[in-house]
Design a protein around this motif. Structure first.
Motif, mmCIF file in Angstrom:
data_model
loop_
_atom_site.group_PDB
_atom_site.id
_atom_site.type_symbol
_atom_site.label_atom_id
_atom_site.label_comp_id
_atom_site.label_asym_id
_atom_site.label_seq_id
_atom_site.Cartn_x
_atom_site.Cartn_y
_atom_site.Cartn_z
ATOM 1 N N UNK A 51 78.953 -15.757 3.700
ATOM 2 C CA UNK A 51 79.996 -16.682 3.249
ATOM 3 C C UNK A 51 79.596 -18.127 3.537
ATOM 4 N N UNK A 52 78.988 -18.366 4.689
ATOM 5 C CA UNK A 52 78.509 -19.710 5.015
ATOM 6 C C UNK A 52 77.443 -20.147 4.019
ATOM 7 N N UNK A 53 76.568 -19.222 3.650
ATOM 8 C CA UNK A 53 75.515 -19.530 2.685
ATOM 9 C C UNK A 53 76.117 -19.858 1.320
ATOM 10 N N UNK A 54 77.132 -19.125 0.914
ATOM 11 C CA UNK A 54 77.818 -19.386 -0.354
ATOM 12 C C UNK A 54 78.426 -20.784 -0.355
ATOM 13 N N UNK A 55 79.102 -21.139 0.745
ATOM 14 C CA UNK A 55 79.733 -22.456 0.830
ATOM 15 C C UNK A 55 78.693 -23.576 0.802
ATOM 16 N N UNK A 56 77.539 -23.319 1.397
ATOM 17 C CA UNK A 56 76.460 -24.315 1.384
ATOM 18 C C UNK A 56 75.989 -24.566 -0.038
ATOM 19 N N UNK A 57 75.861 -23.511 -0.829
ATOM 20 C CA UNK A 57 75.422 -23.679 -2.217
ATOM 21 C C UNK A 57 76.462 -24.422 -3.047
ATOM 22 N N UNK A 58 77.708 -24.433 -2.589
ATOM 23 C CA UNK A 58 78.775 -25.135 -3.302
ATOM 24 C C UNK A 58 78.951 -26.567 -2.798
ATOM 25 N N UNK A 59 78.080 -27.009 -1.859
ATOM 26 C CA UNK A 59 78.140 -28.384 -1.380
ATOM 27 C C UNK A 59 79.079 -28.598 -0.210
ATOM 28 N N UNK A 60 79.275 -27.558 0.624
ATOM 29 C CA UNK A 60 80.180 -27.672 1.764
ATOM 30 C C UNK A 60 79.446 -27.397 3.070
ATOM 31 N N UNK A 61 79.809 -28.136 4.109
ATOM 32 C CA UNK A 61 79.395 -27.825 5.472
ATOM 33 C C UNK A 61 80.438 -26.889 6.063
ATOM 34 N N UNK A 62 80.009 -25.742 6.554
ATOM 35 C CA UNK A 62 80.963 -24.758 7.064
ATOM 36 C C UNK A 62 80.533 -24.284 8.437
ATOM 37 N N UNK A 63 81.487 -23.748 9.175
ATOM 38 C CA UNK A 63 81.196 -23.237 10.517
ATOM 39 C C UNK A 63 82.215 -22.176 10.903
ATOM 40 N N UNK A 64 81.855 -21.401 11.932
ATOM 41 C CA UNK A 64 82.732 -20.374 12.485
ATOM 42 C C UNK A 64 83.132 -20.779 13.885
ATOM 43 N N UNK A 65 84.397 -20.607 14.216
ATOM 44 C CA UNK A 65 84.931 -21.028 15.508
ATOM 45 C C UNK A 65 85.911 -19.991 16.022
ATOM 46 N N UNK A 66 85.852 -19.714 17.336
ATOM 47 C CA UNK A 66 86.902 -18.897 17.952
ATOM 48 C C UNK A 66 88.072 -19.837 18.247
ATOM 49 N N UNK A 67 89.118 -19.709 17.451
ATOM 50 C CA UNK A 67 90.207 -20.694 17.518
ATOM 51 C C UNK A 67 91.318 -20.296 18.492
ATOM 52 N N UNK A 68 91.339 -19.032 18.934
ATOM 53 C CA UNK A 68 92.241 -18.582 20.002
ATOM 54 C C UNK A 68 91.458 -17.593 20.855
ATOM 55 N N UNK A 69 91.940 -17.323 22.055
ATOM 56 C CA UNK A 69 91.210 -16.364 22.896
ATOM 57 C C UNK A 69 91.538 -14.931 22.498
ATOM 58 N N UNK A 70 90.745 -14.010 22.958
ATOM 59 C CA UNK A 70 90.856 -12.612 22.524
ATOM 60 C C UNK A 70 92.121 -11.935 23.030
ATOM 61 N N UNK A 71 92.801 -12.526 24.031
ATOM 62 C CA UNK A 71 94.069 -11.947 24.491
ATOM 63 C C UNK A 71 95.171 -12.160 23.451
ATOM 64 N N UNK A 72 95.016 -13.191 22.633
ATOM 65 C CA UNK A 72 95.993 -13.459 21.581
ATOM 66 C C UNK A 72 95.750 -12.519 20.396
ATOM 67 N N UNK A 73 94.505 -12.429 19.953
ATOM 68 C CA UNK A 73 94.109 -11.502 18.896
ATOM 69 C C UNK A 73 92.606 -11.287 18.980
ATOM 70 N N UNK A 74 92.176 -10.064 18.724
ATOM 71 C CA UNK A 74 90.747 -9.777 18.720
ATOM 72 C C UNK A 74 90.080 -10.350 17.465
ATOM 73 N N UNK A 75 90.856 -10.536 16.407
ATOM 74 C CA UNK A 75 90.335 -11.159 15.187
ATOM 75 C C UNK A 75 90.582 -12.660 15.308
ATOM 76 N N UNK A 76 89.742 -13.339 16.072
ATOM 77 C CA UNK A 76 90.016 -14.714 16.460
ATOM 78 C C UNK A 76 88.994 -15.728 15.950
ATOM 79 N N UNK A 77 88.361 -15.433 14.814
ATOM 80 C CA UNK A 77 87.347 -16.332 14.276
ATOM 81 C C UNK A 77 87.907 -17.074 13.058
ATOM 82 N N UNK A 78 87.679 -18.374 13.042
ATOM 83 C CA UNK A 78 88.172 -19.248 11.976
ATOM 84 C C UNK A 78 86.983 -19.773 11.169
ATOM 85 N N UNK A 79 87.076 -19.659 9.848
ATOM 86 C CA UNK A 79 86.082 -20.217 8.939
ATOM 87 C C UNK A 79 86.606 -21.547 8.415
ATOM 88 N N UNK A 80 85.865 -22.635 8.653
ATOM 89 C CA UNK A 80 86.260 -23.954 8.152
ATOM 90 C C UNK A 80 85.130 -24.520 7.301
#
Length: 455
Positions: A421-450
């Protein structure tokens, strides 16, 4: 006179039905078959989840909510589906694979992630608009967890310069619309209470949803609109709200399940009439510099009511996106935006399918029932995991890999899928990154794509 409740005892719930009955009746419409002399009730042929009186079936079919409705103008079948390659591929479960096949898949996975940035940085942010609600003792644990996620999402939007007026926020997988609600609350000021010209909120949800919060904002001077359509069939260029002022778009989503993330990326960045590839994205606006009404209404951007559906009559450019990811095991090769990335790494639809299944190990492996050895206590940890079920929690690999190893492999699978997905966004002219936006005690699915435009 007090309302009379249904006299049917619901054995499963150990209580009487709470539906109100008609005058002179003992049972509600759903349990009217229990009443002597009543019309026989049959399952609705359009949706067997509810029943209807047999003698009123013809009348019911004309107004049943499950009847096929006329498709809206923005419905274009499979417009965001992607390639049909691999659609008929046999989905082999991990339990059907031999140990040799599993080891071969693990070797391919480790080779593919070599050099790939698998480490995701921690960045738990918050936004002041939710502070009061976060400290409200009336909110239970579940509500508090959702509020923490929404607060961090808004914090990341603000840090990226995406949280501001003069744009349209498109919430994919909106559900009740809570994220859009808090975006509106964060941008609500005294000066803008009476105008809806510079802020739009478009909520996309394929299911009919109860207790929607966007209904509370109909009189606040902001354009809220809800589209009940699958992202797979949504053509943003034909949504009237977006064609009116052509405000720049910001895509958002909280726990966009599996393939829905890929569909949303295609919907935003591969829509018809989008700028020619190679044209630089429009300069991103800072939160402190909202787009003025004059700038938003340039003649070339705002066709008159009599103008035709030319190339300039679609939505505005994409300023960026922030999507919380989850349920990689529900991804599908035909929708996946990173197909080219996989192929460049010597992988294809078969490996993708296997890695999707393995990705569930990143979350289900943390449950006591899946640990090697006896569980520490008999409590069910399901409530501490995001509300989406894993693909398969236990299989033939239980004796092949330890629980900790499965979790690590699951995380690598998630990062590899997200790498595409990051590679796709790069080809579309976007800088993208993955971030853990909350800790795992809140949710195990805690990664944000921006993502924001590269220039």
């Amino acid at each position: 006179m007090a309302d009379v409740r249904c006299g049917f005892f619901v054995e499963k719930k150990k209580r009487f039905c709470k539906m109100i009955v008609a005058r002179g009746k003992v049972f509600c419409g759903e349990h009217a078959t229990m009443e002597e002399g009543g019309s026989r009730r049959i399952p609705c042929p359009l949706d067997p989840k509810h029943t209807v009186s047999e003698d009123k079936l013809e009348k019911h079919l004309k107004k049943c909510n499950s009847r096929e409705k006329e498709k809206p103008v923005y419905y274009v079948e499979n417009i965001n589906s992607g390639s049909a390659d691999g659609e008929t591929l046999h989905q082999m479960s991990l339990s059907e694979r031999s140990r040799t096949e599993l080891q071969s898949l693990l070797d391919k996975l480790k080779t593919a992630v070599t050099g790939l940035q698998c480490d995701v940085e921690d960045s738990v942010l918050s936004h002041p608009v939710l502070h009061e609600e976060l400290n409200n003792p009336k909110n239970g644990d579940s509500a508090h967890k959702h509020l923490k996620q929404q607060s961090s999402l808004l914090g990341h939007l603000e840090a990226l310069g995406l949280l501001g007026r003069g744009r349209c926020f498109v919430e994919f997988g909106a559900g009740r619309g809570k994220l859009s609600h808090w975006i509106h609350e964060a941008l609500k000021t005294r000066d803008h209470l009476q105008t809806c010209d510079d802020l739009q909120l478009l909520l996309v949800e394929r299911c009919s949803t109860r207790f929607k919060v966007d209904g509370k904002h109909q009189d606040t001077g902001v354009q809220f609109e809800r589209l009940q359509v699958d992202i797979q069939h949504l053509d943003l260029s034909k949504v009237q709200l977006l064609r009116q002022r052509r405000l720049p778009l910001v895509g958002v989503g909280k726990h966009l399940c599996g393939a829905a993330t890929d569909l949303a990326l295609r919907c935003l960045l591969e829509r018809p009439g989008l700028r020619e590839e190679g044209e630089p994205p429009r300069k991103r606006l800072k939160t402190s510099e909202p787009e003025s009404a004059d700038a938003a209404a340039l003649p070339e951007s705002s066709p008159g009511p009599d103008s035709g559906p030319g190339p300039e009559s679609g939505p505005g450019p994409v300023l960026g996106l922030a999507v919380a990811l989850c349920c990689h095991h529900r991804c599908e090769w035909r929708h996946y935006v990173g197909q080219q990335f996989f192929l460049q790494n010597g992988l294809g639809a078969a490996e993708f399918s296997a890695f999707c299944r393995m990705s569930s190990w990143a979350t289900c492996g943390l449950r006591p029932t899946n640990r090697d050895g006896p569980p520490q206590g008999g409590t069910n940890q399901r409530g501490d995991v995001e509300e989406h079920d894993p693909a398969e929690e236990t299989d033939a690999v239980s004796g092949f890999l330890l629980a900790d190893e499965r979790e690590q492999i699951g995380r690598l699978c998630k990062r590899l899928i997200d790498g595409g997905r990051l590679d796709f966004l790069k080809t579309k002219g976007f800088n993208s990154k993955l971030t853990r936006y909350v800790n795992s005690q809140v949710t195990l699915e805690n990664v944000l794509l921006t993502a924001v435009p590269s220039n």
